[in-house]
Design a protein around this motif. Structure first.
Motif, short mmCIF file in Angstrom:
data_model
loop_
_atom_site.label_atom_id
_atom_site.label_comp_id
_atom_site.label_asym_id
_atom_site.label_seq_id
_atom_site.Cartn_x
_atom_site.Cartn_y
_atom_site.Cartn_z
N ARG A 127 -1.67 -11.75 9.90
CA ARG A 127 -1.11 -10.62 10.97
C ARG A 127 -0.20 -9.62 10.71
NH1 ARG A 127 -0.40 -14.81 15.89
NH2 ARG A 127 0.92 -13.13 16.68
N PRO A 128 0.99 -10.19 9.88
CA PRO A 128 1.93 -9.31 9.49
C PRO A 128 1.41 -7.93 8.70
CG PRO A 128 2.59 -11.49 9.50
CD PRO A 128 1.23 -11.43 9.49
N ASP A 129 0.18 -8.12 8.03
CA ASP A 129 -0.43 -7.37 7.10
C ASP A 129 -0.99 -6.13 7.97
OD1 ASP A 129 -1.55 -9.40 4.58
OD2 ASP A 129 0.52 -8.29 4.82
N ARG A 187 -7.06 -1.05 6.14
CA ARG A 187 -8.07 -2.09 6.12
C ARG A 187 -7.89 -2.50 7.61
NH1 ARG A 187 -5.08 -6.11 2.17
NH2 ARG A 187 -2.56 -6.16 3.30
N MET A 188 -8.97 -3.00 8.13
CA MET A 188 -9.23 -3.44 9.34
C MET A 188 -9.87 -4.87 9.93
SD MET A 188 -8.73 -0.43 10.91
CE MET A 188 -9.32 -0.55 12.52
N GLY A 189 -9.29 -5.35 10.75
CA GLY A 189 -9.48 -6.62 11.22
C GLY A 189 -9.78 -6.87 12.55
N ILE A 195 -12.29 -6.17 6.89
CA ILE A 195 -13.01 -5.44 6.17
C ILE A 195 -12.08 -4.35 5.49
CG2 ILE A 195 -13.47 -3.45 7.85
CD1 ILE A 195 -16.25 -3.30 6.75
N SER A 196 -12.43 -4.31 3.95
CA SER A 196 -11.55 -3.43 3.40
C SER A 196 -11.60 -1.94 3.68
CB SER A 196 -11.87 -3.70 1.91
OG SER A 196 -13.44 -2.97 1.60
N ARG A 197 -10.75 -0.98 3.00
CA ARG A 197 -10.75 0.30 3.15
C ARG A 197 -12.15 1.09 2.99
NH1 ARG A 197 -6.69 1.81 -0.71
NH2 ARG A 197 -7.40 3.99 0.02
N SER A 198 -13.03 0.61 1.97
CA SER A 198 -14.08 1.17 1.52
C SER A 198 -15.23 0.56 2.54
CB SER A 198 -14.16 0.95 0.34
OG SER A 198 -14.69 -0.36 -0.20
N GLY A 199 -14.80 -0.63 2.79
CA GLY A 199 -16.04 -1.49 3.66
C GLY A 199 -16.97 -2.31 2.72
N THR A 202 -2.65 0.29 3.63
CA THR A 202 -2.32 -0.28 2.58
C THR A 202 -3.01 0.47 1.32
OG1 THR A 202 -3.04 -2.52 1.44
CG2 THR A 202 -4.59 -1.59 2.77
N THR A 203 -2.62 0.36 0.13
CA THR A 203 -3.32 0.62 -0.90
C THR A 203 -4.27 -0.22 -1.66
OG1 THR A 203 -1.43 -0.08 -2.45
CG2 THR A 203 -1.44 2.34 -1.67
#
Length: 126
Positions: free
Chosen positions: A110-112, A33-35, A51-55, A101-102
């Motif tokens: 931030r720690p994620d 996942r991106m931020g 945004i999640s892995r899939s978008g 992440t799954t």
């Protein structure tokens, strides 16, 4: 290991627009996942958008909701932040972040996020 390289920052007048890009190295972009986060002088780094892995899932800080749009192109290993109606208070260094992440969802924490870019300066003049 993932390397993130941001681009697209600059100087713009209030009301203007910028588009930030962040390119990730590696073949496993869809595992992250991106931020986008930002840090103004003298302030802590704060969440902007994710945004999640899939978008499919996106999230925005209240301060940018309706003005900024996050998107990703998994074929290009790239995440974007379209910033419209910019305000002087948007002035900051903007950082791209990737979190392996799954989960199917986003995160504001931030720690994620395991990896961070070097940042790109956005300056909005009044």
């Amino acid at each position: 290991q993932v390397q993130l390289v941001e681009s697209g920052g600059g100087l713009v007048q209030a009301g203007g627009s910028l588009r930030l890009s962040c390119v990730a190295s590696g073949r496993t972009f869809t595992m992250y996942r991106m931020g986008w986060f930002r840090q103004a002088p003298g302030k802590e780094r704060e969440f902007v958008s994710a945004i999640s892995r899939s978008g499919i899932v996106t999230d925005y800080a209240d301060s940018v909701k309706g003005r900024f749009t996050i998107s990703r192109d998994n074929a290009k290993n790239t995440v974007y932040l379209q910033m419209n109606s910019l305000k002087p208070e948007d002035t900051a260094v903007y950082y791209c972040a990737a979190g392996q992440t799954t989960s199917l969802f986003t995160s504001r924490t931030r720690p994620d996020y395991n990896y961070w870019g070097q940042g790109t300066q956005v300056t909005v003049s009044s």
